[in-house]
Design an enzyme around this catalytic site. Sequence first.
Site, PDB file in Angstrom:
ATOM      1  N   SER A   1     -10.593  -5.255 -72.627  1.00  0.00           N
ATOM      2  CA  SER A   1     -10.936  -3.871 -72.256  1.00  0.00           C
ATOM      3  C   SER A   1     -10.051  -2.934 -73.073  1.00  0.00           C
ATOM      4  O   SER A   1      -8.943  -2.593 -72.680  1.00  0.00           O
ATOM      5  CB  SER A   1     -10.725  -3.647 -70.761  1.00  0.00           C
ATOM      6  OG  SER A   1      -9.418  -4.018 -70.375  1.00  0.00           O
TER       7      SER A   1
ATOM      8  N   HIS B   1     -12.765  -9.003 -66.984  1.00  0.00           N
ATOM      9  CA  HIS B   1     -11.995 -10.237 -67.091  1.00  0.00           C
ATOM     10  C   HIS B   1     -12.592 -11.380 -66.292  1.00  0.00           C
ATOM     11  O   HIS B   1     -12.001 -12.456 -66.228  1.00  0.00           O
ATOM     12  CB  HIS B   1     -10.552 -10.010 -66.628  1.00  0.00           C
ATOM     13  CG  HIS B   1      -9.757  -9.166 -67.565  1.00  0.00           C
ATOM     14  ND1 HIS B   1      -8.460  -8.773 -67.290  1.00  0.00           N
ATOM     15  CD2 HIS B   1     -10.061  -8.633 -68.779  1.00  0.00           C
ATOM     16  CE1 HIS B   1      -8.007  -8.028 -68.301  1.00  0.00           C
ATOM     17  NE2 HIS B   1      -8.967  -7.929 -69.207  1.00  0.00           N
TER      18      HIS B   1
ATOM     19  N   GLU C   1      -7.940  -5.866 -61.998  1.00  0.00           N
ATOM     20  CA  GLU C   1      -6.755  -6.661 -61.690  1.00  0.00           C
ATOM     21  C   GLU C   1      -6.163  -6.303 -60.334  1.00  0.00           C
ATOM     22  O   GLU C   1      -6.031  -5.123 -60.003  1.00  0.00           O
ATOM     23  CB  GLU C   1      -5.651  -6.436 -62.740  1.00  0.00           C
ATOM     24  CG  GLU C   1      -6.007  -6.816 -64.145  1.00  0.00           C
ATOM     25  CD  GLU C   1      -4.852  -6.530 -65.103  1.00  0.00           C
ATOM     26  OE1 GLU C   1      -3.732  -6.243 -64.629  1.00  0.00           O
ATOM     27  OE2 GLU C   1      -5.068  -6.588 -66.318  1.00  0.00           O
TER      28      GLU C   1
ATOM     29  N   GLU D   1      -7.119 -13.942 -67.254  1.00  0.00           N
ATOM     30  CA  GLU D   1      -5.669 -13.857 -67.131  1.00  0.00           C
ATOM     31  C   GLU D   1      -5.104 -14.827 -66.097  1.00  0.00           C
ATOM     32  O   GLU D   1      -3.968 -14.675 -65.650  1.00  0.00           O
ATOM     33  CB  GLU D   1      -5.260 -12.419 -66.823  1.00  0.00           C
ATOM     34  CG  GLU D   1      -5.638 -11.475 -67.959  1.00  0.00           C
ATOM     35  CD  GLU D   1      -5.187 -10.051 -67.737  1.00  0.00           C
ATOM     36  OE1 GLU D   1      -4.634  -9.755 -66.662  1.00  0.00           O
ATOM     37  OE2 GLU D   1      -5.380  -9.232 -68.642  1.00  0.00           O
TER      38      GLU D   1
ATOM     39  N   ASP E   1      -4.971  -2.560 -61.017  1.00  0.00           N
ATOM     40  CA  ASP E   1      -5.469  -1.966 -62.259  1.00  0.00           C
ATOM     41  C   ASP E   1      -6.988  -1.998 -62.237  1.00  0.00           C
ATOM     42  O   ASP E   1      -7.595  -3.001 -62.596  1.00  0.00           O
ATOM     43  CB  ASP E   1      -4.945  -2.726 -63.475  1.00  0.00           C
ATOM     44  CG  ASP E   1      -5.560  -2.220 -64.784  1.00  0.00           C
ATOM     45  OD1 ASP E   1      -6.128  -1.103 -64.784  1.00  0.00           O
ATOM     46  OD2 ASP E   1      -5.469  -2.928 -65.799  1.00  0.00           O
TER      47      ASP E   1
ATOM     48  N   GLU F   1      -2.807   1.564 -61.757  1.00  0.00           N
ATOM     49  CA  GLU F   1      -2.930   1.733 -63.211  1.00  0.00           C
ATOM     50  C   GLU F   1      -4.353   2.154 -63.586  1.00  0.00           C
ATOM     51  O   GLU F   1      -5.324   1.582 -63.092  1.00  0.00           O
ATOM     52  CB  GLU F   1      -2.565   0.408 -63.892  1.00  0.00           C
ATOM     53  CG  GLU F   1      -2.714   0.396 -65.401  1.00  0.00           C
ATOM     54  CD  GLU F   1      -2.508  -0.991 -65.975  1.00  0.00           C
ATOM     55  OE1 GLU F   1      -3.140  -1.296 -67.003  1.00  0.00           O
ATOM     56  OE2 GLU F   1      -1.740  -1.784 -65.387  1.00  0.00           O
TER      57      GLU F   1
ATOM     58  N   ASP G   1      -2.714   3.640 -69.040  1.00  0.00           N
ATOM     59  CA  ASP G   1      -2.930   2.589 -70.046  1.00  0.00           C
ATOM     60  C   ASP G   1      -3.863   3.130 -71.123  1.00  0.00           C
ATOM     61  O   ASP G   1      -3.415   3.653 -72.132  1.00  0.00           O
ATOM     62  CB  ASP G   1      -3.488   1.336 -69.391  1.00  0.00           C
ATOM     63  CG  ASP G   1      -3.824   0.234 -70.390  1.00  0.00           C
ATOM     64  OD1 ASP G   1      -3.394   0.326 -71.550  1.00  0.00           O
ATOM     65  OD2 ASP G   1      -4.525  -0.730 -70.022  1.00  0.00           O
TER      66      ASP G   1
ATOM     67  N   LYS H   1       2.027  -1.615 -74.379  1.00  0.00           N
ATOM     68  CA  LYS H   1       1.390  -2.758 -75.027  1.00  0.00           C
ATOM     69  C   LYS H   1       1.682  -2.662 -76.517  1.00  0.00           C
ATOM     70  O   LYS H   1       1.268  -1.695 -77.170  1.00  0.00           O
ATOM     71  CB  LYS H   1      -0.128  -2.746 -74.807  1.00  0.00           C
ATOM     72  CG  LYS H   1      -0.575  -2.991 -73.376  1.00  0.00           C
ATOM     73  CD  LYS H   1      -2.089  -2.854 -73.264  1.00  0.00           C
ATOM     74  CE  LYS H   1      -2.596  -3.230 -71.889  1.00  0.00           C
ATOM     75  NZ  LYS H   1      -4.061  -2.966 -71.747  1.00  0.00           N
TER      76      LYS H   1
ATOM     77  N   HIS I   1       1.104  -7.687 -71.171  1.00  0.00           N
ATOM     78  CA  HIS I   1       0.424  -8.623 -72.074  1.00  0.00           C
ATOM     79  C   HIS I   1      -0.967  -8.088 -72.401  1.00  0.00           C
ATOM     80  O   HIS I   1      -1.319  -6.958 -72.050  1.00  0.00           O
ATOM     81  CB  HIS I   1       0.309  -9.984 -71.379  1.00  0.00           C
ATOM     82  CG  HIS I   1      -0.570  -9.930 -70.150  1.00  0.00           C
ATOM     83  ND1 HIS I   1      -1.152 -11.036 -69.581  1.00  0.00           N
ATOM     84  CD2 HIS I   1      -0.979  -8.879 -69.383  1.00  0.00           C
ATOM     85  CE1 HIS I   1      -1.869 -10.689 -68.534  1.00  0.00           C
ATOM     86  NE2 HIS I   1      -1.777  -9.377 -68.392  1.00  0.00           N
TER      87      HIS I   1
ATOM     88  N   LYS J   1       3.842  -7.263 -66.570  1.00  0.00           N
ATOM     89  CA  LYS J   1       2.698  -8.061 -66.120  1.00  0.00           C
ATOM     90  C   LYS J   1       2.262  -8.970 -67.253  1.00  0.00           C
ATOM     91  O   LYS J   1       2.149  -8.553 -68.402  1.00  0.00           O
ATOM     92  CB  LYS J   1       1.546  -7.180 -65.629  1.00  0.00           C
ATOM     93  CG  LYS J   1       0.851  -6.309 -66.666  1.00  0.00           C
ATOM     94  CD  LYS J   1      -0.397  -5.681 -66.037  1.00  0.00           C
ATOM     95  CE  LYS J   1      -1.143  -4.802 -67.003  1.00  0.00           C
ATOM     96  NZ  LYS J   1      -2.426  -4.323 -66.431  1.00  0.00           N
TER      97      LYS J   1
END
Length: 438
Positions: free
Chosen positions: A40, A161, A170, A213, A248, A294, A319, A344, A372, A395
């Site tokens: 994403s 994901h 998440e 993940e 998230d 997030e 983010d 990131k 990550h 994370k």
Amino acid sequence: MSITSVTATQRLDSRGNPTIQTRIVTSAGTFSSLVPSGASKGDYEAVELRDGDEQMYHGQSVLKAVRNVNEILGPAICKAGFSTTTDLRKIDELMRNLDGTDDKSNLGANAILSISMAVARSGAAAKNIPLYEFIANEAALPTDNFVLPVPFCNVLNGGDHSGNLMAFQEFMIAPVGASSTTEAVQFAAETYASLKRVIGTKSGKSAIGIGDEGGFAPPIYHPHEALDLLTEAIECAGHTGKIFIGIDPASQSFFEEGRYNIGYKTETPERLQPSELAQLYRSLLSSYPIVLLEDPFGQDDWESFSKFNKDCTIELVGDDLLATNIKRIKMAKEKRACNSLLLKINQIGTISEAIDAAKQAYADDWSVFVSHRSGETTDDFIADLTVGLRTGHLKSGAPCRGERVAKYNRLMDIEDELRGHQKSFVYAGVNFRQAVKL
């Protein structure tokens, strides 16, 4: 310590897609890096160069970026005669100038980052210090005491994901009540195992498959279903009051023409106005022990971010909104859009720029949350980055899958190393948001 050679090759990430591995050679040895990739991705990230040749890895090969390392970036760096001990910033600047674009789209952020990471490793070795201490020196942060982070483990996957129907991407568990990073990893792993049993009991063994993940992706749709599962798993593991929750939603992935379609993975759209989505978040915050949120809104929905931040009492992380970019961070500060930066390294493309982004966030009295990517590698660089920058939380996915646990294992190694050398350190714990001040 001058560089005698820079070579890159194509290798695989955790999704089976190609990525870049780069090795640099100095008189101190050979130092390597592997670059991660996101699923994403926001529009404001530095550009990851892919070949687009459908005959190779369905267009995902990175041979152009590899050639850019071997034929352009590497030779220029070797010719310049920089020292990895002192010249990380100069090397990063040279690569940016050679690329000549704001988003590194010419030579590729993946090509540039691969060298930057390896140079940092070489610099640490040349100084005979750990990588986290080298990073702290580069950031002009203390090296007489260190802060070990809280692992925010993504144990339930949705969104882009996973294949379930949940829009939110998440759900993370954060063992802030542990006494050390090592104990925090234990608490997280125990809760993860309990969650597996809870899901299996409720939905059967077919529901305990995992997402990109390492988190489980059970057949759930609404976020409260995920949070109920987490609450039960935390209780079953015996860690109620010690483990809190982060979310998230990655809301850019379900933003459609001014609304947020939390049913985007179903045949029945459920489009919410920004104010309705904000109310959903407030309802969740009032009912569950959530300490971090997030990207609750899209990458350009400044108005919704700013409105929500007015009375937000938890960590509100940008983010896609920020893309680890100082220009975007300054915009968010002006608009009072959030209070934390998601860091990131491949969003910005060099280690020195990532350090600068963190320093800008700290100057704004924000938190910094290292992350990550969903397409990860076994490279554990970001564990040292987290400790060196004193961010207090990181994370790296679930406590499952080699590319995820590599980071958590490295954090435990660092903790043992500091303890063994009788160096001063603390576990961030409940102070994870203010870790840089500890």
